[in-house]
Design a protein around this motif. Structure first.
Motif, short mmCIF file in Angstrom:
data_model
loop_
_atom_site.label_atom_id
_atom_site.label_comp_id
_atom_site.label_asym_id
_atom_site.label_seq_id
_atom_site.Cartn_x
_atom_site.Cartn_y
_atom_site.Cartn_z
N ARG A 19 0.84 -1.19 0.00
CA ARG A 19 0.00 0.00 0.00
C ARG A 19 0.87 1.23 0.00
O ARG A 19 2.09 1.17 0.16
N SER A 20 0.23 2.36 -0.14
CA SER A 20 0.94 3.64 -0.14
C SER A 20 1.62 3.89 1.20
O SER A 20 1.10 3.54 2.25
N ALA A 21 2.80 4.51 1.14
CA ALA A 21 3.49 4.89 2.37
C ALA A 21 2.86 6.15 2.92
O ALA A 21 2.83 7.18 2.24
N PHE A 22 2.32 6.08 4.12
CA PHE A 22 1.75 7.29 4.73
C PHE A 22 1.77 7.14 6.24
O PHE A 22 1.87 6.05 6.79
N ARG A 23 1.70 8.26 6.91
CA ARG A 23 1.54 8.31 8.36
C ARG A 23 0.22 9.01 8.66
O ARG A 23 -0.16 9.95 7.96
N SER A 24 -0.44 8.59 9.70
CA SER A 24 -1.75 9.14 10.03
C SER A 24 -1.76 9.53 11.50
O SER A 24 -0.74 9.51 12.19
N ASP A 25 -2.95 9.86 11.98
CA ASP A 25 -3.06 10.18 13.40
C ASP A 25 -3.21 8.94 14.27
O ASP A 25 -3.36 9.03 15.48
N SER A 341 11.31 6.35 1.21
CA SER A 341 10.16 7.14 0.74
C SER A 341 10.23 8.58 1.19
O SER A 341 9.66 9.47 0.55
N ALA A 342 10.94 8.87 2.29
CA ALA A 342 11.07 10.25 2.74
C ALA A 342 11.80 11.10 1.70
O ALA A 342 11.58 12.31 1.61
N PHE A 343 12.67 10.49 0.90
CA PHE A 343 13.37 11.24 -0.13
C PHE A 343 12.38 11.74 -1.19
O PHE A 343 12.49 12.86 -1.69
N LEU A 344 11.39 10.92 -1.51
CA LEU A 344 10.38 11.35 -2.49
C LEU A 344 9.51 12.46 -1.92
O LEU A 344 9.07 13.35 -2.66
N ASP A 345 9.25 12.44 -0.62
CA ASP A 345 8.56 13.57 0.00
C ASP A 345 9.33 14.86 -0.24
O ASP A 345 8.75 15.91 -0.54
N LEU A 346 10.64 14.78 -0.10
CA LEU A 346 11.48 15.97 -0.32
C LEU A 346 11.45 16.39 -1.79
O LEU A 346 11.46 17.59 -2.09
N CYS A 347 11.44 15.43 -2.70
CA CYS A 347 11.35 15.77 -4.12
C CYS A 347 10.04 16.48 -4.43
O CYS A 347 10.00 17.42 -5.24
#
Length: 964
Positions: A19-25, A341-347
């Motif tokens: 699934r997609s990489a994400f963080r939630s509450d 995946s954090a690198f793609l967040d930065l991109c």
């Protein structure tokens, strides 16, 4: 379970759907930190029962997770480029298979909710078997891909025992032969995530942009009950699966990375998202984003840190991207696996086009003519699609990702085709890339690596390849191999990208030198490469091939890249200034333009330049600003700088610059004549010079002891000189250019001149170079007219053509008027501007990890080398010349294999050159273009040497302010 799972080509088992990489509450616990660790030499040697609560790990070591066990003193790194470091017998791996057992005992927070939870591993190299509280969760392969296990029913409040057995080699290793250090372990985050009932299991954001209407469309595909809200766009509670249209949305691009903050939510969970509206399409033989042709000014980026390997701290990833943006890099190919995946967040945030590449490379099979290659072996079919699926599902919501890549250097075959077919079905919004699909039978772009300039030109003209290939956009997924000093020839590639609309740029290999930080026995720091850890099979310093050094210090090649691919070009045209916008999308409205006029490198005037906004792809001509009259050679430099702060640079950061000459150099001073040679019993004097009467070599100048100058044809070979199947270095050494012998033909006082006739030639061979030195002088200056003529049939180019001399070590300060401030060579000189520059001799060196020719400054009008008191030597050229100055000889530089091998001597070795051979990219790619090859031809060089007296007490040696 028997150890056969290690050699099973299947992708593993027990994990939940990707699934997609994400963080939630929802609650989450990072499980990084100190784990217990034991390394066993083989699978069967590993202890039984590590998953049990009562297992005693008291004798084990502590190991940081994320981490690689080789970098913590357990085993050693190994580097290979192509060859597997184990016998090629797929899917089998050696019985001597280092196996690392990891154990962690952890408690849950008091407020941890009951119910579903997943245990997420973002990267385990190469195969992991996982237990929680005695229960086996499964096996994971695909080292640089995430795996999640459902664990909610197994958790307990206190004393959870997590055990992970990691094998260095597995069947998966055959798919991970990616020109890098072989390093093992749990090297990315481990996270426990609560998954609330009725929460967000997964989602896919489809945010398109219509460039004709300016409208955006938004749809989120997810389970029933999931909604999306983007308050800034007036979207509140849009149900999953429904389409919303938004008028006048701002699109996302690498140049203007506009993101809209939103939420994916249910009653039980809220997930923050950042949405970028953009549409990628292949139309009219071009790759377009938001209706515009784009050009990749890109780099290939491995994940690497000199101390922690592929465990890259966030601040280093940020530093990478900020450095890229400041040097006009606009794209990244994630060679050759998905990044953290954090690198793609930065991109997404900073703005970079991304080709996201799958964790597949089987390059070692090329050594076996691709026999047994997993890419066409049905036993590996599930593994190929599984790896592609895990990457696409993880990264599908990143607007920065504009293409999916099936992998790298894995030959071709049915499994790659199946991965492409799955990807086209799953995500028709992005093209599929793979360089190995040479006939584009299952990919959407034509991709090549290291194609020569001529081949790129033919591709651009549409005369290369079958029709299906000629209809595709063309990119160089790798070019400009940045190994050591180089690459040369970037300018000519840029010109081809601009000439042919199908040729849409490429990605320099590569971003970063992969040197491991080490210290020698004397405590001196250096960077290690292949073979430094005792590997029996390795590829040496081929892992040192980046635009930046391991510590993120830019190399001269990065400055060259920034200049060649600057998005705005400023040139002088017929007494005016032309500003051309090479951005893909932006106008120049965000830039401030300024100018400075320098007379012989000294600023005499400056001001702002009014430039009306220039649209992407357009140009405008402007009159020169009002300039004062100048008497010496003068240059106008115009700079385009950021007008406001950005996330990657402050206002005032120079994005582009250009120069035009406004006044020529005055006529040369009268030749140094008038003094006549004077011979004594032991020396020959001419003006301020003292010569050896037998050899004719200069031994002193105005009381300054010197040695030389003498003809020099050798340079310490670069990695590019050593590269290719027919390397320049081999031809030079075969020609004996590294061991020239000099013969004095005659030392003749002729009127007011001293003429020294010589011949330099290699031993055992019949060709050589005749060099005539004609010295003349007045009371203060010594003039040299050098004439060189090749003698005999020369078999090769020349490394360099010039003079070498030795000066006292105290002359450690350099000042020059010419091109700088950095090093430059015939085919890598765009970043060097004309000005007056200063620097110490030590600072003139470029400390390439593998020592080689470096530090050349070009187009000098004059040079001054002085000691602390200002005394020294000035050299003026009748025509521009080049110089290097260092505290060791070219031969010592040639012999060195580490920077620590270079020990300063008691002289400064000064080269004064007519030219050097170009650099090219032959370490992996085309060699030096014909126009930059230094052929053995007749040439002349005229230099004037002037001793410099000490500066008056309290007065600096150079009173004027040099170029900014």
């Amino acid at each position: 379970m028997p150890s056969s799972y290690v050699e099973d080509p299947a992708p593993g088992h027990g994990s939940s759907a990707p699934r997609s990489a994400f963080r939630s509450d929802a609650p989450a616990i990072g499980l990084g930190g100190s784990w217990r660790f034991l390394l066993s030499p083989a699978v069967d040697a590993a202890p039984e029962g590590i998953e049990r609560d009562d297992f005693d790990d008291g004798g084990w070591a502590d190991l940081q997770v994320p981490g690689h066990w080789q970098l913590a003193g357990h085993g050693a790194p190994a580097y290979t480029n192509v060859r597997y470091p184990f016998p090629v017998d797929p899917p089998h791996v050696p019985s001597d298979n280092p196996t690392g057992d990891h154990r962690l005992v952890f408690d849950l927070p008091d407020d941890w909710p009951d119910g579903p939870a997943v245990l997420r591993f973002d990267g385990i190299d190469s195969c992991g078997r996982v237990w929680l509280n005695g229960a086996e969760l499964g096996v994971t392969k695909g080292s640089r891909l995430p795996t999640e296990f459902d664990v909610g029913a197994l958790l307990r409040r206190r004393g959870n025992v997590l055990a992970v057995r990691v094998h260095q080699w597995s069947a998966g290793s055959y798919l991970e032969d990616q020109d890098m250090w072989w390093l093992s372990g749990i090297f990315r985050d481990v996270t426990l995530l609560a998954r609330p009932a009725g929460g967000v299991r997964d989602f896919t954001v489809d945010a398109g942009y219509d460039h004709l209407t300016g409208r955006g469309t938004l749809r989120v595909d997810a389970d029933s009950g999931v909604r999306v809200s983007v308050p800034e766009l007036g979207i509140v509670g849009l149900p999953a699966g429904q389409l919303a249209e938004v008028a006048d949305v701002e699109p996302w691009s690498a140049e203007a990375p506009r993101l809209y903050e939103g939420e994916i939510h249910t009653e039980a969970e809220r997930v923050p998202v950042r949405i970028g509206f953009r549409t990628v399409a292949v139309e009219d033989g071009q790759l377009k984003v938001n209706g515009r042709r784009i050009v990749f000014r890109g780099v290939n980026r491995h994940e690497f840190h000199p101390e922690s390997g592929r465990v890259v701290p966030r601040e280093f990833a940020v530093a990478d991207i900020e450095l890229m943006k400041r040097h006009n890099v606009n794209a990244v190919r994630t060679s050759h696996y998905p990044p953290d995946s954090a690198f793609l967040d930065l991109c997404d945030t900073y703005g970079l086009w991304v080709i996201d590449e799958n964790d597949v490379e089987t390059h070692g099979f090329s050594e076996l003519d691709w026999q047994g290659n997993p890419s066409d072996d049905p036993r590996w079919a599930d593994a190929y699609v599984d790896r592609m699926r895990r990457m696409v599902e993880r990264d599908k919501n990143h607007p920065s990702v504009v293409m999916w890549s099936l992998g790298n250097e894995a030959g071709t075959g049915r499994n790659l085709a199946a991965a492409a077919e799955w990807t086209h079905r799953r995500d028709p919004t992005r093209p599929v890339h793979y360089e190995g699909d040479t006939d584009c039978s299952y990919t959407d772009v034509h991709s090549r690596m290291y194609a020569s300039h001529d081949e790129v030109d033919r591709i651009g003209q549409g005369v290369e390849g079958p029709e299906r290939v000629r209809e595709r956009p063309f990119i160089l997924c790798e070019f400009g191999h940045a190994m050591g000093n180089g690459p040369g020839g970037l300018l000519e590639y840029r010109d081809l990208f601009e000439r042919h609309t199908r040729c849409q740029g490429g990605f320099v290999w590569e971003w970063l030198d992969h040197g491991m930080a080490q210290h020698d026995a004397e405590g001196r720091a250096y960077f290690a490469y292949g073979g430094d850890f005792g590997e029996p099979l390795h590829d040496g310093n081929f892992v040192i091939d980046g635009l930046v050094r391991p510590d993120r210090t830019p190399s001269p090649a990065l400055a060259e890249f920034a200049k060649v691919f600057e998005p705005v070009r400023i040139t002088g045209v017929d007494g005016a200034l032309r500003v051309t916008n090479h951005y893909d999308i932006l106008s120049t409205e965000h830039l401030d333009f300024s100018w400075v006029l320098e007379e012989e490198g000294i600023e005499v005037a400056h001001g702002a330049l009014t430039v009306p906004p220039v649209a992407a792809g357009a140009a405008t001509d402007l009159p020169l600003p009002g300039l004062p009259a100048t008497a010496k050679e003068s240059w106008l430099t115009v700079r385009a700088a950021l007008g406001a702060d950005t996330p990657w640079a402050r206002a005032g950061h120079v994005v582009a610059w250009g120069q035009t000459r406004t006044a020529p150099a005055p006529a040369p001073a009268a030749p140094a004549t008038g003094a006549a040679p004077h011979l004594t019993a032991t020396e020959l004097r001419l003006g301020p010079g003292v010569f050896d009467p037998l050899t004719g070599r200069l031994t002193a100048l105005g009381g300054l002891p010197v040695e030389g100058p003498r003809l020099d044809l050798w340079r310490a070979p670069t990695d590019n000189d050593r590269g290719s199947d027919d390397p320049e270095e081999a031809r030079w050494r075969a020609a004996g250019l590294h061991r020239l012998q000099h013969r004095v033909v005659a030392v003749e006082p002729l009127g007011d001149a001293l003429v020294v006739r010589t011949r330099a030639a290699p031993p055992g061979l019949g060709f050589g170079m005749r060099a005539d030195y004609r010295w003349s002088a007045d009371g203060q200056r010594l003039r040299l007219d050098l004439d060189v003529h090749p003698d005999g049939a020369w078999p090769c180019t020349l490394p360099r053509l010039g003079l070498r001399m030795a000066l006292p070590a105290a002359l450690g300060a350099a000042e020059w008027f010419g091109r700088g401030p950095g090093e430059a060579y015939a085919d890598s000189r765009q970043a060097a501007r004309v000005g007056r520059f200063t620097g110490t001799v030590d600072a003139l060196q470029t400390p390439y990890v593998f020592p080689q020719e470096n530090g050349n400054r070009i187009d000098l009008r004059w040079l001054r080398l002085t000691s602390d008191d200002g005394a020294g030597l000035r050299v003026d050229g009748e025509a521009p010349f080049a110089f290097t100055a260092r505290r060791w000889t070219s031969e010592q530089l040639d012999a060195a294999t580490r920077t620590t091998d270079l020990v300063p001597g008691d002289t400064i070795v000064l080269n004064l050159d007519l030219a050097q051979n170009g650099l090219g990219s032959a370490s992996c790619g085309p060699g030096v273009l014909p126009q930059y090859r230094l052929q053995p031809e007749s040439a002349s060089l005229t230099l004037t040497f002037t001793p410099q007296p000490p500066s008056p007490a309290g007065t600096p040696a150079a009173e004027e302010t040099p170029s900014r």
